[in-house]
Design an enzyme around this catalytic site. Sequence first.
Site, PDB file in Angstrom:
ATOM      1  N   HIS A  28       1.022  -1.280  -0.009  1.00 12.75           N
ATOM      2  CA  HIS A  28       0.004   0.048  -0.090  1.00 12.75           C
ATOM      3  C   HIS A  28       0.751   1.345   0.019  1.00 12.75           C
ATOM      4  CE1 HIS A  28      -0.234   0.186   4.565  1.00 12.75           C
ATOM      5  NE2 HIS A  28       0.901  -0.040   4.477  1.00 12.75           N
ATOM      6  N   HIS A  29       2.125   1.158  -0.047  1.00 14.99           N
ATOM      7  CA  HIS A  29       2.877   2.338  -0.325  1.00 14.99           C
ATOM      8  C   HIS A  29       3.388   2.697  -1.609  1.00 14.99           C
ATOM      9  CE1 HIS A  29       3.236   2.604   4.013  1.00 14.99           C
ATOM     10  NE2 HIS A  29       3.659   1.502   4.091  1.00 14.99           N
ATOM     11  N   CYS A  30       2.830   1.762  -2.673  1.00 16.31           N
ATOM     12  CA  CYS A  30       3.265   2.091  -3.914  1.00 16.31           C
ATOM     13  C   CYS A  30       2.142   2.653  -4.936  1.00 16.31           C
ATOM     14  CB  CYS A  30       3.750   0.643  -4.607  1.00 16.31           C
ATOM     15  SG  CYS A  30       4.334   1.060  -6.331  1.00 16.31           S
ATOM     16  N   ASN A  65      -0.467   5.168   1.899  1.00 15.93           N
ATOM     17  CA  ASN A  65      -0.082   6.448   0.830  1.00 15.93           C
ATOM     18  C   ASN A  65      -0.310   6.076  -0.724  1.00 15.93           C
ATOM     19  OD1 ASN A  65       2.262   5.424   1.524  1.00 15.93           O
ATOM     20  ND2 ASN A  65       3.284   7.245   0.749  1.00 15.93           N
TER      21      ASN A  65
END
Length: 353
Positions: A141-143, A185
């Site tokens: 979920h940070h990509c 993010n």
Amino acid sequence: PHRSDLYEDAPSACWPIIYSPEYNITFMGLEKLHPFDAGKWGKVINFLKEEKLIADDLIVQAREATDEDLLVVHTRRYLNKLKWSFVVATITEIPPVAFLPNFVVQRKVLKPLRTQTGGTIMAGKLAVDRGWAINVGGGFHHCSSDKGGGFCAYADITLAIKFLFERVQGVSKATIIDLDAHQGNGHERDFMDDHRVYIMDVYNRYIYPGDGFAKRAIKRKVELEWGTDDAEYLQKVHTHVEGALNELKPDIIVYNAGTDILDGDPLGGLAISPQGIVKRDEVVFKAARSRRIPILMVTSGGYQKRTARIIADSILNLHNLGLIDKELVTSGAENPKVEQMIRETAKDLTNLS
């Protein structure tokens, strides 16, 4: 849309649990330099086999996402950047990767992550077909479309949702319930101005990534303090999951079930017990199944050796409660057993607070 192997029908005899031995990252012990247990996905599967819930031929084999699949979300420029070992070293936070030839990095680091990403995309369609699906990996979920980070090289959550929007009739609204200890993010940046996607994110407000811009995409933002415990956490999760699903009934829920909320996690900074994690997953699945909303779960972050056992225990618990089963059902609510359970959980949580 392009023809993708990821959307071929899975054998109906299989559980909608997606995995491949290719998920696990092993190369000369370098993976030990990251706090991540890079073999945790295989361990989850081994525990489920020991408990006789699944066998190899009863789970869906994940396939690697191709460049063409990845381009549904990613820019060509971003995918080209991954051909530089030092870029991959930065994203995965394993510095020595910078010194390896890129063909080794592609095979040993990026291929496992691409296979997990393929698994999440496959799980999207399976969830719609079966009512639920679990990818034993994924949850990067940070990509976002043009930037990786925090061990996340491909935007599997964004991809799964975009694939569904483009290829599956009747899927036009999605809700992401992100319960990893970190702010999600990546998908937040990708869906910043997309009103079809409702994002709920519960995270430790003081840790990575602290992405203020991405926070503007969160519809339900629950920021936690250091050391948040079971009682407060479960009460907040229950209240906000119910609130989110009452506010908007989506066609699919993507549930990012990170286990880095576990007490003692070096990166998460929260204090949730193993039982608390099992209960959390139960709360989310009950909310989804009782409303007959298909749910796709990914396992995301979790950096201690004991997280694999907890994930397996949680899946076994969901099965014991009748929240997941092998039969083709989307009829959570007609099931009186499920109905009664939902009432009991509500009672348990009221007693907690």
